[in-house]
Design a protein around this motif. Structure first.
Motif, PDB file in Angstrom:
ATOM      1  N   LEU B 725       0.824  -1.215   0.000  1.00  0.00           N
ATOM      2  CA  LEU B 725       0.000   0.000   0.000  1.00  0.00           C
ATOM      3  C   LEU B 725       0.859   1.267   0.000  1.00  0.00           C
ATOM      4  N   GLU B 801      -6.056   6.176   6.695  1.00  0.00           N
ATOM      5  CA  GLU B 801      -7.435   5.847   6.387  1.00  0.00           C
ATOM      6  C   GLU B 801      -8.190   5.949   7.708  1.00  0.00           C
ATOM      7  N   HIS B 806     -11.739  -1.643   9.271  1.00  0.00           N
ATOM      8  CA  HIS B 806     -10.653  -1.699   8.298  1.00  0.00           C
ATOM      9  C   HIS B 806     -10.475  -3.129   7.860  1.00  0.00           C
ATOM     10  N   HIS B 809      -4.941  -5.860   6.578  1.00  0.00           N
ATOM     11  CA  HIS B 809      -3.912  -5.946   5.560  1.00  0.00           C
ATOM     12  C   HIS B 809      -2.575  -5.829   6.280  1.00  0.00           C
ATOM     13  N   SER B 811       0.000  -4.435   5.606  1.00  0.00           N
ATOM     14  CA  SER B 811       0.684  -3.150   5.515  1.00  0.00           C
ATOM     15  C   SER B 811      -0.113  -2.002   6.114  1.00  0.00           C
ATOM     16  N   LYS B 812      -1.209  -2.356   6.770  1.00  0.00           N
ATOM     17  CA  LYS B 812      -1.959  -1.297   7.454  1.00  0.00           C
ATOM     18  C   LYS B 812      -1.621  -1.348   8.927  1.00  0.00           C
ATOM     19  N   GLN B 813      -1.126  -0.269   9.388  1.00  0.00           N
ATOM     20  CA  GLN B 813      -0.888  -0.191  10.823  1.00  0.00           C
ATOM     21  C   GLN B 813      -2.145   0.400  11.431  1.00  0.00           C
ATOM     22  N   ILE B 814      -2.948  -0.434  12.123  1.00  0.00           N
ATOM     23  CA  ILE B 814      -4.247   0.046  12.609  1.00  0.00           C
ATOM     24  C   ILE B 814      -4.107   0.525  14.043  1.00  0.00           C
ATOM     25  N   ALA B 824      -5.905   3.913  10.187  1.00  0.00           N
ATOM     26  CA  ALA B 824      -4.949   2.948   9.639  1.00  0.00           C
ATOM     27  C   ALA B 824      -3.894   3.714   8.858  1.00  0.00           C
ATOM     28  N   LEU B 826      -1.381   3.571   5.967  1.00  0.00           N
ATOM     29  CA  LEU B 826      -1.115   2.748   4.793  1.00  0.00           C
ATOM     30  C   LEU B 826       0.347   2.908   4.386  1.00  0.00           C
ATOM     31  N   TYR B 828       2.863   1.486   5.821  1.00  0.00           N
ATOM     32  CA  TYR B 828       3.721   1.496   6.998  1.00  0.00           C
ATOM     33  C   TYR B 828       4.842   0.468   6.885  1.00  0.00           C
TER      34      TYR B 828
END
Lengths: 245, 1038
Positions: B725, B801, B806, B809, B811-814, B824, B826, B828
């Motif tokens: 992402l 985001e 969410h 994924h 690559s999403k740091q939530i 999130a 994107l 990361y």
């Protein structure tokens, strides 16, 4: 190519090295077999150098016969394990028992042998040919040469593996990932591939020798590598696992 | 993001959150350390620390570069013997010195230019590899040595010289090494000594530009017919009568007869009385003896048969020769006991020279000399002596660069007493040599003492000449003759020292420096634990101090001991002490030293690849087929990485790893289809780089390649960004628009170029020329003017985001935010890698424009492979392994060949200098040629830091140290190759293939090392600074 250490810390699945059947014939023939195969190859070597395609094609016939005889005599077929066969043979004893064993052999060993031959020639040989092309074999010419070289490597290395492990996906994943413990069948395959790799070394040299032509050195390397790998895998490093990291 | 600068809201959110987090963590990690409470100040401080560490790292790498440069320079100055060539031609009307009235011919080629001519016409028969002992009877009558096959099979030369000494003479004819035919032909026609680099106006071509006998004949409107070995045509294109000339391919050494029969079939008709008016000089070059030697060796019945055939041919020629024609038979070199040649052993340099005339023209200074020398050790003449001899005999001026001297037997007269004539021809020759030496002294420094002595000899000889007169006796002229000979010999010795003798101590010391630096680099790259970036101060200070002290020591010692050459001592001491300084720093850091030996299969694989390649350069075959070897190695790597990927426990790693491994192997094979074969690879190689094997323009279909690249490559690279992402912000602008537009322009350039070359739109030629240059400049402007600023100032490729739910994924740091919703981040997971890798694409754009369409395609595959390699390295957790940087080295070397280059001077694409420029401009033109030639190595060197940054956690510490380690490993690969090629070239300096194979490969190895050094230090490590600082803005500088 690989570092071999004493043991793998965490075996993913309980995989055991393949043992040669404990009959006297098997124990003896497994050592005679590579000598026979190499002698036969040495005998045909001049004609292979002279005209590779027909000679390599001809050489496949005795090779496949020898390999089927080898797996039938020495190795446990897929699905079955070594032990029951042994028990049967031991229990039978005498002439009648031998007859029985033989009969069971045709169904239990020769037929899987032929099936392995079919797999080795229709699946692994074309795959190996593709890999040879990726490694630099001629793309537009010499197709028969490359395919026959791949067939030889396949008959030497993968036919016994198919006989022992069948077409079980998980087993083959482990085989390709070099995760199985080493034994003579596995060692033979690895040795054959490494031998074929090393066989490419003399090709570019300007010695102007007939035997430098494609694919003689590759096939020769595979034969020698297979014999060495089979011996090393079956005797010296048996049961060890290959560590890449 | 500086305080106070307004930022887009999404960036502001993500950044401020992450900043706060980083701040908190920093405070936590620092614990009790005294630190300022102000987070901004702390950040500022760590940024300053980072900049200092980075600067010191660059400085340390530069020190390594300096040490390597010193080694390369020292070796090269002892090895690459350079001779400057001039375009000056000797002119018929301008003799270099006045001679007596007897010799005055008023400068016409009718009677003879500088000296009256002796013959109108000549037939020169060159029997390749005619060794002197092939032509004389079995040595020492009565000796018990048994005759070999090559003995007594070719007696005609000896017989005529003994029986008719006034018609013929036979002498040993000594070649200058290297004893290869092409170098010999140069010597036999120009009268010069061979050197490594003949630096002149035409650097790339094989044609002789210097003044030479053949072009003098051509200028005088003499008609020259050539028969036999086609090497002559490469050296003298368009010099020969096209209707009568018959060249034959010289490469098939297995064929003993085709060339010889061809020469024989055509030479005798030419000698027929009805045809003699059609030519002035015939050159026949027989190859059978040479080929028989290569194939069977001299002591073989095939050699005897060949020599008897030659004997028969020469006998027939003598019968048919007319009165005004000179017949010359000679060998260009000899052969060793195995029949090979190239080196400087006695057997290889001792050829034979025989001259014959129907009229009595020749003489001997003593009747004893009527019998030709029994061995080549007695009364030998040098091969360059043929040039003034033949020139004066045929009434030509002596070529400008000649260093040979007239052969006594040809000018002494039939009675053997005409010393006046000998004095005249030697005066002319010496004066020409003097003229040449005066010019030469202005371009290259010579040994002053020796030169002063030779000038004194010349002065004395001239004085002695001036003192002679009409009534002078023969003895006086003999004395003048001797004095001129002394001058000629002294000059020749000076030139030999300058051009033909290697400075072995310099070469050895150069290799010592390179070896020492290589060891230091290896320890630095693979033998130190922990963060390398914090070691720069001690390494740099000790190494730098050592270098300076060494230079001072070298200066002191060489000043105190005058025998030691100044420059040599300073360089050697500086480099050795610099290395010792680094070694002492390692000793200081000994607690952090670890074994340099690898601890995994990947480490061993790196060593095996590097060493096998390096060892292979000792063999000419492996050097010739380097491209195929690299293909083999790269496929092996891809194959093993596929196996290794299968072993990965995580499914995503496994799938990605296998996919990219297979892709890597397939792309390697695809790229391998682009080939430009070198001559030695024929006939086993088919060139595909250009429209045909004999053209250097692209085929029309190849023009589509850059367009396809422009359409697809940005999309593919985008795929690598989207996986994490990371296709955000500047990446969208650059990859999606800037790069694609630049690539389209580059494709347009090549289409216009083809239209211009092919004259597709007659009448628009001028417009095409202008517009294509503008387009090329625009493309480079996009790379430099848009790409680089983007890279320098872009924010990290992150986005946020906001919302309730969410999709998960990796690559999403939530991050949970006030319970109800969450944020999130994107991109990361690959914030470092995605940010840095933009640099690779910028350099791709710049280098791709300068490649031919096929090369742009190959380089696009290279770029794609680099991204796949990044994925392979990340999924197999190999970022600390040496394999990544080594594979990049292999990949760069491989694509060097795939972009239409070879390790040969002839493959340099000089025309690439004119892609964005109309005229040659310094420093841009050489820079453009470097970008064209070494584009692949440059691109791969730029990619090295990405190996350790791809998919690394944003706050991982010690990343700069990882960049240093990867870069050092990459340079180590090229340094090893350079050391190997240097050692082999030095060791094989008398090898037959030195000029063609080993020397060019050595030059390439050294050049590539220096270029990769510079790119790795200033572009890769230098560029990582921008990337780190940009990421540090958000996450804090690690």
């Amino acid at each position: 190519m690989a570092t071999v250490l004493a043991s793998h810390p965490k075996p993913r699945a309980p995989a055991h090295p393949t043992d040669v059947l404990p009959t006297d014939t098997a124990q003896l023939y497994t050592h005679i077999h590579p000598i026979l195969v190499l002698s036969l190859y040495a005998l045909q070597f001049p004609s292979i150098v002279a005209d590779p395609v027909p000679a390599l094609a001809r050489a496949l016939i005795p090779l496949s016969i020898l390999q089927i005889v080898y797996v039938a005599i020495c190795l446990p077929p897929t699905g079955g394990t070594a032990t029951p066969v042994v028990d049967k043979k031991k229990a039978g004893g005498g002439g009648g028992g031998a007859e029985k064993g033989k009969k069971g052999g045709v169904r239990g060993t020769i037929i899987p042998g032929f099936l392995s031959l079919i797999v080795a020639s229709t699946i692994t040989a074309p795959l190996l040919a593709a890999i040879l092309v990726l490694f630099g074999a001629p793309l537009t010419t010499h197709h028969a040469h490359t395919l026959l070289a791949a067939a030889h490597i396949s008959f030497l290395g993968t036919l016994p593996l198919v006989y022992v492990h069948g077409v079980d996906g998980a087993a083959w994943r482990d085989i390709i990932a070099l995760l199985r413990p080493v034994d003579e069948v596995y060692g033979g395959m690895i040795g054959g591939v490494v031998g074929a790799w090393l066989g490419a070394v003399p090709i570019p040299l300007d010695w102007d020798r007939e035997w430098q032509k494609w694919p003689v050195t590759i096939v020769t390397g595979a034969y020698v590598g297979w014999a060495v790998g089979k011996m090393v895998g079956g005797v010296v490093l048996k049961g060890r696992k290959i560590v890449l990291e | 993001m500086d305080n106070g600068e307004p930022a887009p809201s999404y960036e502001g959110n993500a950044a401020s959150y992450a900043k706060a987090k980083a701040e908190k963590e920093q405070q936590e990690s620092q614990g009790l350390k005294p630190t300022t409470n102000d987070a901004a100040a702390a950040k500022k401080q760590s940024e300053i620390q980072f900049k200092a560490a980075h600067g010191l790292l660059v400085a340390f790498f530069s020190l390594i570069l300096v040490l390597q440069l010193l080694g390369i320079y020292l070796f090269t100055s002892g090895f690459l013997l350079t001779r400057f060539t001039f375009d000056y031609k000797s002119e018929c009307a301008i003799p270099p010195a006045n001679t007596s009235a007897r010799a005055n011919t008023a400068g016409t080629s009718e009677r003879g230019c500088w000296h009256p001519k002796t013959f109108d016409k000549a037939i020169v028969i060159l029997i390749d590899a005619l060794r002197y002992d092939f032509t004389v009877p079995l040595p020492a009558e009565g000796s018990d040595e048994k005759p070999h096959h090559f003995h007594n099979a070719f007696p005609i030369l000896y017989e005529t010289a003994v029986e008719h000494p006034r018609n013929a003479f036979l002498l040993p004819f000594i070649a200058d090494a290297p004893t290869a035919t092409m170098q010999r032909l140069k010597g036999l026609t120009t009268g010069t000594l061979p050197a490594f680099v003949d630096a002149g106006s035409n650097f790339a071509g094989t044609a002789i530009e210097e003044d030479n006998l053949i072009s003098q004949l051509k200028n005088a409107s003499k008609r020259i017919v050539h028969l036999g070995d086609d090497t002559w045509h490469a050296l003298f294109p368009d010099h020969f009568e096209p209707e009568l000339t018959r060249p034959y391919d010289s490469f098939n050494v297995w064929d003993l007869h085709t060339v010889d029969n061809g020469v024989t079939d055509h030479v005798f008709p030419l000698m027929h009385a009805s045809n003699t008016s059609k030519w002035d000089v015939v050159i026949g070059h027989y190859l059978g003896v040479d080929h028989a030697g290569h194939r069977y060796g001299p002591d073989h019945s095939a050699m005897a048969a060949k020599l008897r055939q030659m004997d028969d041919i020469i006998r027939r020629m003598i019968e048919q020769l007319d009165d005004s024609t000179l017949l010359v038979v000679m060998g260009d070199h000899g052969m060793d006991a195995k029949g090979d040649h190239g080196g400087e052993s006695d057997d290889e340099i001792q050829a034979a020279l025989w001259m014959y005339s129907k009229q009595e023209r020749f003489g001997r200074s003593s009747p004893v000399f009527n019998t030709p020398p029994a061995t080549a050790k007695e009364r030998p003449v040098a091969q360059i002596d043929l040039v003034p001899t033949l020139s004066l005999l045929l009434g030509m001026p002596i070529p400008f660069n000649n260093l040979g001297k007239p052969i006594e037997e040809a000018f002494i007269g039939t009675k053997g007493i005409d010393y006046e004539n000998l004095a005249i021809v030697n005066r002319l020759t010496s004066a020409q040599i003097h003229r040449y030496q005066q010019e030469y002294a202005s371009v290259q420094s010579m040994d002053e003492a020796a030169r002063a002595a030779s000038l004194m000899s010349y002065k004395h000889a001239n004085e002695a000449w001036d003192s002679t007169g009409a009534k002078s006796k023969s003895e006086e002229y003999a004395r003048v003759y001797g004095m001129y000979q002394t001058y000629q010999q002294e000059t020749l010795d000076i030139c030999k020292a300058m051009w033909a003798s290697f400075d072995v101590p310099r070469m050895l010391n150069g290799v010592t420096i390179l070896t020492f630096s290589l060891i230091m680099l290896a320890v630095y790259a693979r033998g130190l634990t922990g963060d390398l970036s914090e070691l720069s101060p001690v390494l740099l200070s000790r190494g730098g101090t050592g270098t300076v002290l060494g230079a001072l020591l070298g200066f002191g010692v060489s000043s105190a001991v005058p025998e030691i050459p100044n420059q040599h001592a300073i360089i050697y001491a500086a480099a050795i002490f610099g290395n010792l300084g680094i070694a002492s720093a390692f000793w200081y850091l000994r607690r952090r030293l670890a074994s340099v030996l690898p601890n995994s299969i990947w480490g061993y694989l790196s060593i095996i690849f590097t060493l096998l390649l390096s060892v292979g350069f000792a063999a000419n075959s492996f050097t010739i087929w380097e491209d195929e070897i690299l293909l083999h190695f790269l496929s092996t790597f891809g194959f093993l990485s596929a196996l290794s990927s299968l072993r990965q426990p995580k499914t995503t790693d496994r799938v990605l790893g296998i996919y990219h491994s297979i892709l890597f192997v397939i792309l390697t094979r695809l790229a391998s289809l682009s080939r430009l074969c070198r001559e030695e690879q024929m006939p086993f190689c088919k060139s595909t780089y250009y429209a045909s094997a004999t053209s250097s323009t692209s085929a029309t279909w190849q023009l589509a390649i850059p367009f396809v690249v422009a359409l697809l490559l940005p999309t593919f690279i985008r795929g690598y960004y989207e996986g994490t992402l990371s296709y955000q912000n500047s990446a969208v602008m650059w990859l999606g628009f800037g790069l694609r537009f630049g690539l389209l322009l580059s494709a347009a350039y090549w289409a216009l170029d083809a239209a211009d070359d092919g004259g597709w739109y007659p009448g628009f030629g001028g417009m095409l020329k202008t517009s294509k240059t503008v387009i090329a400049q625009l493309t480079l402007a996009i790379a430099v003017g848009v790409g680089y600023p983007t890279f320098t100032w872009a924010k990290p490729l992150l986005n946020i985001e906001e919302g309730k739910s969410h999709t998960p994924h990796p690559s999403k740091q939530i991050l949970p935010s006030d319970g109800r919703s969450s944020i999130a981040i994107l991109g990361y997971n690959n914030v470092h890698g995605s940010r840095y890798a933009l640099l690779i694409t910028i350099w791709y754009l710049a280098t791709a424009l300068l490649q031919k369409p096929m090369g742009a395609g190959a380089l696009a595959l290279c770029c794609w492979q680099i991204f796949s390699l990044l994925e392979i390295v990340a999924t197999n957790h190999l970022s600390h392994s040496s394999i990544g940087p080594v594979v990049l080295g292999l990949l760069g070397s491989f694509h060097f060949f795939k972009t239409g280059h070879q390790a040969a001077l002839s493959s340099i694409q000089w025309e690439s200098a004119f892609i964005p420029l109309h005229t040659i401009r310094y420093p841009w033109s050489p820079l453009l040629i470097v970008l064209n030639t070494f584009g692949a190595q440059i691109l791969c060197a730029v990619a090295v830091p990405a190996l350790v940054l791809w998919k690394q956690p944003p706050k991982k510490g010690g990343l700069l140290g990882d960049v240093a380690r990867a870069t050092a490993t990459h340079v180590l690969f090229y340094a090893t190759v350079n050391l190997a090629t240097t050692m082999w070239a030095g060791h094989l300096r008398r090898h037959l293939m030195l000029y063609r194979i080993f020397s060019p490969r050595f030059m390439m190895g050294a050049l590539v090392l220096v270029i990769v050094d510079v790119v790795a230090i200033f572009v890769a490590v230098g560029g990582s600074r921008m990337s780190f600082l940009s990421v540090g803005e958000v996450f804090g500088v690690a």
